[in-house]
Design a protein around this motif. Structure first.
Motif, PDB file in Angstrom:
ATOM      1  N   ARG A 290       0.827  -1.213   0.000  1.00 39.15           N
ATOM      2  CA  ARG A 290       0.000   0.000   0.000  1.00 39.15           C
ATOM      3  C   ARG A 290       0.859   1.261   0.000  1.00 39.15           C
ATOM      4  N   ASN A 291       2.052   1.131   0.580  1.00 38.10           N
ATOM      5  CA  ASN A 291       2.917   2.300   0.606  1.00 38.10           C
ATOM      6  C   ASN A 291       3.700   2.481  -0.682  1.00 38.10           C
TER       7      ASN A 291
ATOM      8  N   LYS B 248       2.530   2.280  -3.909  1.00 38.19           N
ATOM      9  CA  LYS B 248       1.520   2.197  -4.968  1.00 38.19           C
ATOM     10  C   LYS B 248       2.127   2.483  -6.332  1.00 38.19           C
TER      11      LYS B 248
ATOM     12  N   GLU C 154       4.488  -0.775  -7.511  1.00 35.91           N
ATOM     13  CA  GLU C 154       3.985  -1.954  -6.814  1.00 35.91           C
ATOM     14  C   GLU C 154       4.670  -3.220  -7.318  1.00 35.91           C
TER      15      GLU C 154
END
Lengths: 1189, 191
Positions: free
Chosen positions: A26-27, A29, A32
């Protein structure tokens, strides 16, 4: 070392766990993919560690990544490692990963067999539950075969949680291993009446899934389900049952009659919408299946329709949707009742919800009439303009065509309107229904003579307008040009301005059309040009002629087409044009070639062409190929063999002349099909070929047998079946040369525009039928293999696969644990035969019972009793008593098992642990759970016995007989046969130490006789030394294999057991003599290879030897019968009150048939025997007398 | 039979995928994508049944779904399942999640997808409905969680401490809070 380990652990603690991974993704993005690639690298590192916790963590992360589409199959081995962890936490992670990433074809699965078996048998129910859940996702055929016994054992688990899961699991097992279905089915059936409602529900679920694909095999369960339905309150289960009944009723209308009342009661009483809906659905299914009227038939329909109206009017869109769905089912059989709610359905057409509109559309075709057709179609056209998705527009288009064309355009009164609608539809872009519109145009133009002029005009316009040409490349609407070109060419006389049409067909854009359309273009250009030229010649119109010949250059463009057909046709056309130009008057002759009416050709007409009588497809055209040539060679061969193959299928069809009944059925089916299928003119595309065979050039082709059958004979079929028949006959008599029957012979229902409603042309004598529809059943559907008759009694060879014991090969083994349990199971095996007789009988009766149950058309007031009631009615009193006994026994047995279950588990656990195995003899190989595949075969007897015999219902009788006894030891024994071994018996010997001292060095010494020999290991010498000691007050069991060369007479095996008795001071050698009796019956096998074997044998005259014995007995005949069957290994073939016939054969195949007659009044039993071996027969006779007295 | 159970959020991000018939990973992603496209464009006030998924099943299959706050719960089933029954089952599933996570929200599903799988395993097994009684389901889940705790015992303490430290990453947590799809509490779920 230890320090390093601790350090390693500490480091590991800072590994990413699942939460870290999620957070990290999630950090990151933006990048990814890169982050995940990095994580996967880390995971690979972690998987190399020895620590299971680390591995489990890594696998958990992989499972998460799998959800995002990352392939994790490379970690399969690690997943299995984690699965095999002893800790539940890790096991759970492993199984989850496995259930997400493994599938039936995963090769690694073969490594898991023993591990999963261990988990299934685990004491912890959640281990077993985990294994079941996981297995349900990835079970393969091999796993199914190897684990079916373990799963079957879980069916009788004391824990409902496991029973429930095991029941569901069985369905998956059946799919992968269909052979398990029959042996396992009785157990599954028991589960329908399980005390736990969850288990019951699961069983219902499984049977429903099974019955959905093969309903007829489950009809006999109807009474059980009926009982459940009327007693259960579990809505989930009720829904399933009611759905199941919906599948069963089409097969058994009587069932439907019985169901109507309870179902209507449910409809009235239930508050659950889901249940209500399913009830309505099943009532509808019932009503469809009941063709003949019932008194309250229309009431039920009314009730359903009313309830459905309530659903449709509901504000809940879901109910509305389902209401419409159910309504469409009623519409098929009871259109009138639905038509009453036309307003409602029309309203739904305007619903904002597309799903609902689609459902309403389905109903629409039942709503139309002559009056409102145009209005409805107009509305749909408006919808089509507004519609967004192409799928919905396609649906609308096909619905418009469907409602207009249904029943041969029954509701279309104004065909100009319909043609313009079709033309309008061609403007729709991006639809996939172009061919449909084209077919409609052709169909209408052919069938409705009066409309042709208008149709031709419209088609000429279509050809002229270029929007169809310039459409998207993949648009299917250009198909319409095919129809337009053909119509203009065929009905050229109706064309107003043929030259313009010709020119529009010859535009350069035409070359962008698909080949088959171009081909039609070229051909029809020729037709049209010839016709115009002919007319111009007649009128002396040279200008037109010039114009036509000027077209030649444009036609030449087609020669360059990439499509061969187009090339060939255009070349021919060019040559013909040349000829026309050079020799005037040729046009007239050419015109003749195109004369003659073309009629609709029925679908499948081509396949119906019968094979000429003088055509022998079985004779070789060429010399037969040598034996070695296989089918592959055939393909290499010339065309003759290929055609032969194709024709073969025709010949089969033709030779199976349908019976009158079948014909009737087919006709009705066809009528139905016609109603539902507007596109039955599928053959029209092939018209261009049949054209050449039209009547005027027929003579030239007369000699060719096939063409004779192609003569257009119009089987003008009106809806009246009788007329159809007459026509058929007439045609036959007149040698099928009749010209098509003229239009005025038709039913003049619509005087303005007559529609030719015939089914289309068929070869003479051929019938249109559904039966030759290709079978569209999916070959890969696993349910095909599950189409198994479940009512036949089990055969002997139908067993669940059992892991074979090594004993038999090694001929010597000792059993250290559980000898008691084993004893029981063995008795079990013997008594199985007895049980089988009962079963067989019960099965035969079962079908009748279902019949009886169905016949008994009682109402629901007396709901539950019918089942039991009739059981007692059907069975004679005695039999029912017998049954009751059985039932009691089986109950006892059930209890027994349950209590045993736990101890068994415990023991099995123990036996695997190393500690225990130390106590055991050294040469007994034990497996250690999973680990390597080389230990695949688990020589663990418990599995064999605990599982294979679980099906039997009766309590086993111990069949151990005493062999010898002294104050130190007592020995009992039992003999059993080895399946498929005709010269071996296994003797299980059970030795008990009765004294207070240790007994050791036990040696069996059995001298061989002429016909008996003990199998020994090399090096055993004279005696067989038993590899165990007997502590005080213990028992051990051992097995020997006895080789027998002659099985026809009773024999004795004498031997001595020597042993050392350890006293306080000294050891004494003692011996014990024994004699083992091998009576004739020990060599008997009591199974029927097939049902009629007895009658066949008796007829054959093989059985030359006879015996007759008489004995006075006061016992019950059934008891006697049971005893004889059981003790002598015979099968009950038939029993009629006090007479019974028995059969058995020896290991070497000698037959023995017995007839027992019992006279009640005199208590006299007469035994008559026949056989092909005198000594065996009399031996058996003697034995029976001995047993009975 | 249930063919697949999919949970994804309003943006089509998968939160749970369970296939009861084998599809390879690529196909699975395509199915999720297609299903999302079909489902997401539908209004909330239309019916919960949908035909026409081309990738999975074919004509005999239906999509039955429910939309809760930020999440879609989609079940792909064949005709042997009752439509309304499956809707109830979805409800049971969500309620169970709510009980297990105490006011479930999307974050719970994101960070504990394994637990969600375990819960689902108690409802559905191999595509067939296993249990619908919520108390029974909860007992089973409780039992298994207890088992896990027992096993963890003291040895898990350091790991727990570490993860506590990791969780103290405050700036990141704040970032987490700002995420646009942070869902509303359970009271927004419409039951």
């Amino acid at each position: 070392m230890a320090l390093r380990k601790v350090k390693g652990n500490l480091e590991r603690m800072f590994d990413k766990n699942l939460t870290d991974l999620v957070r990290g993704i999630r950090n990151n993005k933006e990048n990814e993919a890169k982050y995940i690639a990095q994580c996967i690298e880390e995971i690979k590192q972690e998987l190399r560690q020895d620590n299971v916790a680390v591995k489990a963590n890594a696998v958990a992360k992989l499972t998460y990544l799998e959800m995002f589409g990352y392939d994790i199959s490379w970690a399969g081995f690690n997943i299995i490692e984690v699965m095999s962890s002893a800790k539940f936490t890790y096991k759970r992670i492993g199984y989850l990963a496995a259930s997400q990433s493994f599938h039936a074809d995963t090769e690694l699965l073969m490594l898991t067999t023993n591990m999963i078996r261990k988990d299934l048998n685990s004491q912890n129910q959640y281990d077993a539950g985990l294994a079941l859940s996981g297995l349900s996702c990835f079970i393969s055929s091999d796993l199914a075969r190897d684990l079916v016994n373990d799963i079957m054992t879980l069916l009788t688990s004391t824990k409902p949680y496991l029973r429930k899961k095991a029941v569901l699991m069985m369905y998956k097992v059946f799919l992968r291993f269909p052979e398990a279905l029959r042996p396992a089915f009785p157990r599954l059936k028991e589960k329908l009446e399980d005390p736990d409602s969850g288990v019951q529900s699961a069983a219902v679920n499984v049977v429903c899934e099974l019955a959905r694909k093969n309903p007829k095999n489950y009809l006999s369960l109807a009474p059980v389900f009926f009982k459940l339905m009327t007693t259960s309150t579990n809505n989930w289960m009720l829904i399933k049952i009611i759905k199941l009944f919906g599948a069963l009723t089409p097969l058994e209308p009587r069932l439907g009659k019985k169901l109507i009342e309870p179902l209507t009661n449910l409809i009235h009483s239930t508050s659950a919408m889901s249940l209500l809906y399913e009830c309505i659905n099943t009532v509808i299914a019932v009503l469809i299946s009941i063709s003949s009227g019932m008194p309250n038939h229309s009431d039920s329909i009314q009730l359903c329709v009313q309830k459905l109206r309530i659903l449709i009017e509901d504000s809940d869109q879901n109910l509305k949707y389902l209401g419409l769905l159910a309504m469409s089912k009623i519409l098929k059989t009871h259109p009138k009742s639905v038509q009453a709610h036309k307003d409602l359905i029309m309203k739904c057409l305007d619903d904002k919800d597309e799903s609902i509109r689609l459902r309403a559309l389905d109903l629409l075709y039942g709503m139309v009439s002559k009056k409102n057709l145009m209005e409805i179609v107009k509305k749909l056209m408006v919808h089509m303009d507004k519609a967004e998705g192409t799928a919905y527009r396609d649906e609308l288009l096909s619905k418009i065509i469907q409602i207009c064309s249904q029943n041969n355009y029954q509701f279309v009164t104004y065909f100009e309107w319909y043609i313009s609608v079709l033309v309008e539809l061609t403007k729709m872009e991006g639809t996939k229904h172009g061919p449909l519109v084209a077919t409609q145009l052709l169909d209408v133009a052919i069938r409705v003579q009066a409309i042709r002029k208008y149709a031709v005009q419209q088609c000429a316009l279509l050809l002229e307008n270029s929007y169809l040409l310039t459409g998207q490349p993949r648009a299917t609407m250009s198909e319409v040009l095919y129809a337009a070109a053909w119509i203009c060419g065929e009905f050229s006389s109706e064309l107003e301005d043929p030259i313009t049409t010709l020119q529009s067909m010859l535009r350069s854009q035409a070359s962008s059309l698909p080949g088959h359309i171009q081909a039609v273009y070229v051909h029809n250009i020729l037709k049209l040009a010839t016709a115009t030229l002919y007319k111009a010649e007649k009128d002396g119109d040279t200008e037109t002629m010039e114009q036509i010949f000027a077209l030649k250059d444009k036609i030449a463009a087609f020669v360059c087409s990439g499509d061969l057909e187009v090339q060939e046709r255009s070349s021919s056309v060019l040559v013909l044009f040349e000829c026309l130009k050079e020799s005037p008057g040729l046009a007239e002759e050419l015109m003749e070639a195109f004369e003659g009416e073309l009629n609709p050709v029925a679908p499948k007409a081509q396949r119906k062409v019968p094979i000429p009588e003088d055509l022998d497809l079985d004779s070789w055209i060429n010399d037969p190929p040598s034996e070695s040539s296989d089918s592959e060679d055939l393909d290499m061969n010339d065309i003759f063999i290929k055609t032969e193959k194709v024709n073969d299928s025709y010949s089969k069809q033709e030779f199976n002349e349908p019976s009158a009944e079948e014909l009737q059925k087919r006709r009705e089916a066809r009528k139905l099909e016609q109603q539902n299928n507007p596109h039955y003119l599928k053959g029209t595309f092939k018209n261009s070929t049949s054209y050449h065979n039209s009547s005027n050039i027929y003579e030239e082709f007369e000699n060719i047998p096939v063409t004779e059958l192609d003569i257009p004979v119009s089987l003008k079929v009106t809806n009246n079946r009788k007329r159809y028949k007459i026509h058929g006959k007439k045609n036959k008599k007149t040698k099928k040369r009749e010209k098509p029957i003229s239009e005025d012979e038709q039913d003049n229902v619509y005087p303005v525009q007559v529609v030719n409603t015939g089914i289309g042309e068929l070869p003479p004598g051929a019938e249109l039928s559904d039966s030759d529809e290709y079978d569209h059943v999916d070959v890969n559907d696993p349910h095909r293999a599950l189409n198994i008759d479940l009512d036949l009694p089990l055969r002997d060879d139908e067993r669940l696969p059992v892991l074979e014991h090594r004993v038999i090969e090694n001929n010597l083994i000792q059993e250290t644990t559980e000898s008691k349990g084993k004893k029981k199971e063995k008795g079990h095996k013997k008594s199985k035969k007895k049980v089988k007789e009962v079963k067989e009988k019960r099965y035969n009766n079962q079908l009748e019972l279902t019949d009886m149950w169905l016949e008994n058309n009682t109402s629901t007031e007396n709901t539950q009793p019918p089942v039991t009631n009739e059981y007692t009615e059907v069975f004679s009193k005695k039999e029912s008593e017998w049954k009751d006994n059985k039932r009691k026994k089986s109950k006892n047995h059930e209890k027994h098992k349950k209590t045993d279950e736990d101890s068994k588990h415990r023991k099995s656990k123990k036996s695997k642990s190393k500690k225990e195995s130390l106590k055991k003899s050294s040469d007994y190989e034990e497996t250690a759970g999973i680990s390597t595949p080389s230990k695949e075969i688990l020589p663990d007897l418990r599995y064999n016995f605990a599982n294979s015999e679980n099906n039997t219902i009766s309590a086993p009788a111990t069949l151990y007989e005493e062999l010898a006894q002294n104050k130190v030891l007592s020995i009992t024994y039992e003999l059993k046969q080895i399946p498929h071994e005709s010269n071996k018996l296994v003797a299980s010997i059970f030795i008990t130490n009765n004294c207070q001292n240790l007994v050791k060095e036990l040696v069996f010494d059995v001298p061989d006789t002429s016909s008996l020999r003990l199998m020994r290991n090399i090096g055993d010498g004279f005696g067989i030394k038993l590899p165990f000691q007997l502590p005080p007050q213990t028992s051990k069991e051992t097995q020997f294999t006895v080789l027998i060369s002659d099985v026809t007479f009773a024999q004795r095996l004498r031997g001595t057991l020597t042993y050392m008795l350890e006293n306080k001071e000294s050891t004494l050698q003692e011996k014990l003599d024994f004699t083992m009796h091998l009576t004739c019956s020990k060599f008997m096998v009591g199974d029927l290879s097939h049902k009629d074997i007895l009658t066949e044998l008796l007829k054959s005259g093989q059985l030359v030897h006879k015996i007759r014995k008489e004995i006075v007995l006061s016992q019950d005949f059934d008891v006697i019968l049971n005893l004889i069957c059981c003790k002598c290994n015979l099968t009950l073939v038939e029993q009629i009150t006090d007479t019974a016939s028995l059969y058995g054969h020896s290991l070497k195949g000698h037959h023995v048939c017995l007839l027992l007659k019992y006279n009640k009044s005199s208590a006299n039993l007469i035994i008559e025997g026949k056989g092909d071996n005198n000594t065996l027969l009399s031996g058996i006779g003697e034995e029976i007398l001995r047993i009975l007295t | 039979m249930i063919k697949a159970i999919l949970v994804f959020n309003n943006h089509g991000k998968p939160r749970l995928s369970k296939f009861y018939q084998y599809f390879n990973e690529d196909m699975q992603q395509q199915i999720i994508k297609e299903t999302f496209q079909l489902v997401s464009k539908r209004d909330d006030n239309v019916c919960n049944f949908l035909e026409g998924g081309s990738l999975i099943g074919g004509s005999d299959y239906k999509l039955i779904y429910r939309h809760y706050a930020t999440l879609f719960f989609v079940f792909c089933v064949d005709s042997s399942e009752s439509e309304l029954g499956i809707l109830d089952l979805i409800q049971v599933f969500v309620e169970t999640l709510d009980k297990c996570f105490e006011n479930v929200c999307e974050l719970d599903l994101i960070f504990h997808v394994d637990k969600v799988h375990y819960i689902l395993n108690e409802l559905v097994m191999g595509g067939m409905v296993l249990e619908t009684n919520m108390t029974e389901i909860l007992t089973r889940i409780e039992d298994q969680n207890k088992l896990e705790k027992q096993e963890a015992g003291i040895t898990a303490a350091p790991a727990r401490a570490v993860s506590a430290v990791k969780n103290m990453n405050i700036p990141q947590q704040i970032k987490e809070m700002k995420l646009p799809d942070l869902p509303q509490a359970i009271k927004d779920l419409k039951f």
